[in-house]
Design a protein around this motif. Structure first.
Motif, short mmCIF file in Angstrom:
data_model
loop_
_atom_site.label_atom_id
_atom_site.label_comp_id
_atom_site.label_asym_id
_atom_site.label_seq_id
_atom_site.Cartn_x
_atom_site.Cartn_y
_atom_site.Cartn_z
N ARG A 76 0.83 -1.21 0.00
CA ARG A 76 0.00 0.00 0.00
C ARG A 76 0.87 1.26 0.00
O ARG A 76 0.52 2.26 -0.61
N LYS A 77 1.99 1.19 0.65
CA LYS A 77 2.86 2.36 0.75
C LYS A 77 3.61 2.63 -0.56
O LYS A 77 3.83 3.75 -0.95
N LYS A 78 3.99 1.54 -1.26
CA LYS A 78 4.90 1.71 -2.40
C LYS A 78 4.27 1.52 -3.77
O LYS A 78 4.83 1.95 -4.77
N CYS A 79 3.16 0.79 -3.83
CA CYS A 79 2.69 0.38 -5.16
C CYS A 79 1.33 0.93 -5.56
O CYS A 79 1.07 1.11 -6.74
N VAL A 80 0.45 1.16 -4.60
CA VAL A 80 -0.95 1.45 -4.98
C VAL A 80 -1.48 2.68 -4.24
O VAL A 80 -1.18 2.88 -3.06
N SER A 81 -2.22 3.50 -4.98
CA SER A 81 -2.92 4.64 -4.36
C SER A 81 -4.41 4.44 -4.55
O SER A 81 -4.84 3.97 -5.60
N VAL A 82 -5.19 4.85 -3.54
CA VAL A 82 -6.63 4.66 -3.61
C VAL A 82 -7.34 6.02 -3.58
O VAL A 82 -6.99 6.89 -2.79
N VAL A 83 -8.32 6.18 -4.47
CA VAL A 83 -9.17 7.37 -4.46
C VAL A 83 -10.56 6.90 -4.03
O VAL A 83 -11.16 6.05 -4.68
N PHE A 84 -11.06 7.45 -2.93
CA PHE A 84 -12.35 7.02 -2.39
C PHE A 84 -13.46 7.96 -2.85
O PHE A 84 -13.22 9.13 -3.10
N GLN A 85 -14.66 7.41 -2.88
CA GLN A 85 -15.82 8.23 -3.27
C GLN A 85 -15.98 9.41 -2.31
O GLN A 85 -16.35 10.51 -2.71
N ALA A 86 -15.69 9.17 -1.03
CA ALA A 86 -15.87 10.23 -0.02
C ALA A 86 -14.58 11.04 0.17
O ALA A 86 -14.41 11.69 1.19
N TYR A 87 -13.69 10.95 -0.81
CA TYR A 87 -12.44 11.73 -0.89
C TYR A 87 -11.41 11.36 0.19
O TYR A 87 -10.22 11.25 -0.10
N ASN A 88 -11.86 11.24 1.47
CA ASN A 88 -10.95 10.91 2.57
C ASN A 88 -9.73 11.81 2.66
O ASN A 88 -8.62 11.34 2.88
N LEU A 89 -9.94 13.09 2.49
CA LEU A 89 -8.84 14.05 2.66
C LEU A 89 -8.71 14.38 4.14
O LEU A 89 -9.64 14.15 4.93
#
Ligand SMILES: Nc1ncnc2c1ncn2[C@@H]1O[C@H](COP(=O)(O)OP(=O)(O)OP(=O)(O)O)[C@@H](O)[C@H]1O
Length: 221
Positions: A76-89
């Motif tokens: 999760r740290k090095k390979c993949v980024s996730v964009v959530f519907q609720a943004y999660n900023l």
């Protein structure tokens, strides 16, 4: 780049599986949509390929290495980024702070992180004055753009998005779809998004529909 091999998943009861024996391949430079009705298991699939949960059967390989071997936290740290519907900023930070903090957390090699973040935000229509506002003062569409830039700036090859246009009006949805296509085609990343909107899926290079517990490829024009 990403391969799922014979994966199967169920929550409480093995006989009540969401899917079994799923084999799919996802490549860099391409965009993919996963369509399916509510409750078919789209978000669950995304959580498996994002390394947030483990399949009950089978394996997920990133560049031919099982993500279990890479370690899910590391993956999760090095390979993949996730964009959530609720943004999660992070609500107490500005847009640019959200972006640079993500680069810090993922140990990005990039120099001039702030300048790079501001240029990237500008490229999706978030100018400098918006970039310095707390994200809670931005509209939903603007927050979604910030969330996408945050994912894009982490230099991960894989970006997965869960219903990224779910809360947005049609024009803003179109803009967001175009941004994702550019990320795949111009930045050579693999973009996989879950959606229930056919128009969003039609903009992607490949579409799979999760139906009757199986992933079926749909031919787009
Ligand atoms: N933590 C959980 N424990 C048990 N069952 C769950 C859990 N999370 C989801 N489910 C069930 O698994 C099925 C798939 O859920 P999932 O959220 O993956 O579907 P989805 O296709 O993304 O749906 P939607 O389009 O409505 O978001 C649903 O029937 C749901 O009720």
């Amino acid at each position: 780049m990403l391969k799922v091999e014979n994966i199967g998943y169920w929550y409480d009861n093995k006989n009540d599986f969401l899917y079994k024996d799923v084999n799919l391949t996802f490549e860099k430079g391409k965009s993919y949509a996963i369509l399916g009705s509510s409750g078919s298991g789209k978000t669950t699939f995304l959580s498996l390929i994002a390394g947030l949960d483990k399949p009950k059967e089978g394996a997920i390989l990133f560049n031919d290495q099982a993500i279990n071997k890479i370690g899910l936290t590391n993956y999760r740290k090095k390979c993949v980024s996730v964009v959530f519907q609720a943004y999660n900023l992070l609500p107490y930070m500005t847009a640019i702070q959200n972006v640079t903090t993500a680069m810090d957390i993922t140990h990005s090699d990039r120099k001039n992180r702030k300048e790079f973040g501001l240029t990237s935000l500008e490229s999706v229509g978030i100018d400098s004055s918006l970039a310095h506002k707390p994200v809670t003062k931005l509209s939903g569409g603007q927050q979604q753009r910030v969330a996408i830039v945050r994912a894009m700036c982490c230099e991960h090859d894989l970006i997965v998005a869960d219903e990224p246009t779910g809360n947005l009006d049609e024009q803003t949805s179109n803009d967001i779809i175009n941004i994702f296509q550019k990320i795949a085609h111009e930045q050579n990343k693999c973009v996989i998004m879950v959606t229930h909107e056919r128009e969003v899926a039609d903009a992607c290079d490949y579409v799979y529909e999760l139906k009757n517990k199986q992933f079926e490829q749909i031919v787009t024009q």
